[in-house]
Design a protein around this motif. Sequence first.
Motif, PDB file in Angstrom:
ATOM      1  N   VAL A 167       0.643  -1.458  -0.084  1.00  0.00           N
ATOM      2  CA  VAL A 167       0.104   0.079   0.170  1.00  0.00           C
ATOM      3  C   VAL A 167       0.684   1.385  -0.091  1.00  0.00           C
ATOM      4  CG1 VAL A 167      -1.772   1.717   1.430  1.00  0.00           C
ATOM      5  CG2 VAL A 167      -2.359  -1.247   0.967  1.00  0.00           C
ATOM      6  N   PRO A 168       1.878   1.337   0.672  1.00  0.00           N
ATOM      7  CA  PRO A 168       2.339   2.648   0.305  1.00  0.00           C
ATOM      8  C   PRO A 168       3.537   2.448  -0.175  1.00  0.00           C
ATOM      9  CG  PRO A 168       3.335   1.675   2.621  1.00  0.00           C
ATOM     10  CD  PRO A 168       2.530   0.305   1.994  1.00  0.00           C
ATOM     11  N   ARG A 171       1.061   3.639  -2.949  1.00  0.00           N
ATOM     12  CA  ARG A 171       0.292   5.680  -2.726  1.00  0.00           C
ATOM     13  C   ARG A 171       1.486   6.261  -3.497  1.00  0.00           C
ATOM     14  NH1 ARG A 171      -2.206   4.503   2.966  1.00  0.00           N
ATOM     15  NH2 ARG A 171      -4.607   3.715   1.614  1.00  0.00           N
ATOM     16  N   ARG A 174       1.022   6.421  -7.184  1.00  0.00           N
ATOM     17  CA  ARG A 174      -0.143   7.696  -7.555  1.00  0.00           C
ATOM     18  C   ARG A 174       0.705   9.165  -7.379  1.00  0.00           C
ATOM     19  NH1 ARG A 174      -4.826   6.730  -3.586  1.00  0.00           N
ATOM     20  NH2 ARG A 174      -4.039   7.269  -2.263  1.00  0.00           N
ATOM     21  N   ARG A 175       0.842   9.351  -5.915  1.00  0.00           N
ATOM     22  CA  ARG A 175       1.660  10.361  -5.508  1.00  0.00           C
ATOM     23  C   ARG A 175       2.764  11.299  -6.744  1.00  0.00           C
ATOM     24  NH1 ARG A 175       6.059  12.606  -3.617  1.00  0.00           N
ATOM     25  NH2 ARG A 175       6.240  10.858  -2.556  1.00  0.00           N
ATOM     26  N   GLU A 199      -6.379   1.527  -5.037  1.00  0.00           N
ATOM     27  CA  GLU A 199      -4.949   2.844  -4.714  1.00  0.00           C
ATOM     28  C   GLU A 199      -5.202   3.930  -5.644  1.00  0.00           C
ATOM     29  OE1 GLU A 199      -4.320   3.928  -2.103  1.00  0.00           O
ATOM     30  OE2 GLU A 199      -4.954   2.325  -0.892  1.00  0.00           O
TER      31      GLU A 199
END
Length: 217
Positions: A167-168, A171, A174-175, A199
Amino acid sequence: MELEDIRRRIAAAEQAAGRTAGSVTLIAVSKVQPAERVEAVLNAGQRIFGENYVQEAQGKWPGWRNRFDGVSVHMIGPLQSNKAKAAVQLFDAIHTLDRISLARKLAAQIAEQGKKPELFIQVNTGEEPQKAGVLADDLPGFLASCRELGLSVQGLMCIPPESEDPVPHFRMLRRLARDNGLAGLSMGMSADFETAIAEGATHVRVGSAIFGARNYS
């Protein structure tokens, strides 16, 4: 068959995440899979496939493209610069752009061949020394260099470390995509594609969950 199950799970994950139905592209990873398994998936209507090796893809996809309309083949493995010509000839998308030497070779071949494969920059989100990919801090400069070469980059790709929560990493990707004006997110594989869709993944790369375990012998 397994393909239908994966399609149902993708649709459910899209709905659960409030995503538009059909907004996630399924890439069926067919590397090292026996021909009969791949043909079964082709016959079931899947048309987007992922390969890791140029030579393997050269040996099998031209024939299948002659038999099945609408086939799209994506390069999802590390790409050697000296294979850039063959890659541009063969692949509709390349997910593993990760260094300037490769960018230059791809730009030259795209100009020469008049083809425009979709391009994704691979980001090494886990900063793993053995893994390909641009480091997050280096991405803006590398993307600018790619654009100066005339390359149209559609998105980013990552492969999170096997031992970590993905998950991190999803993310982070995505950022980075948002901050750099990119829409495509190639992330998520057989074990975590539903998490990746939650995500924001636009492309998921699913192999063994569709085809069964690979036999590298």
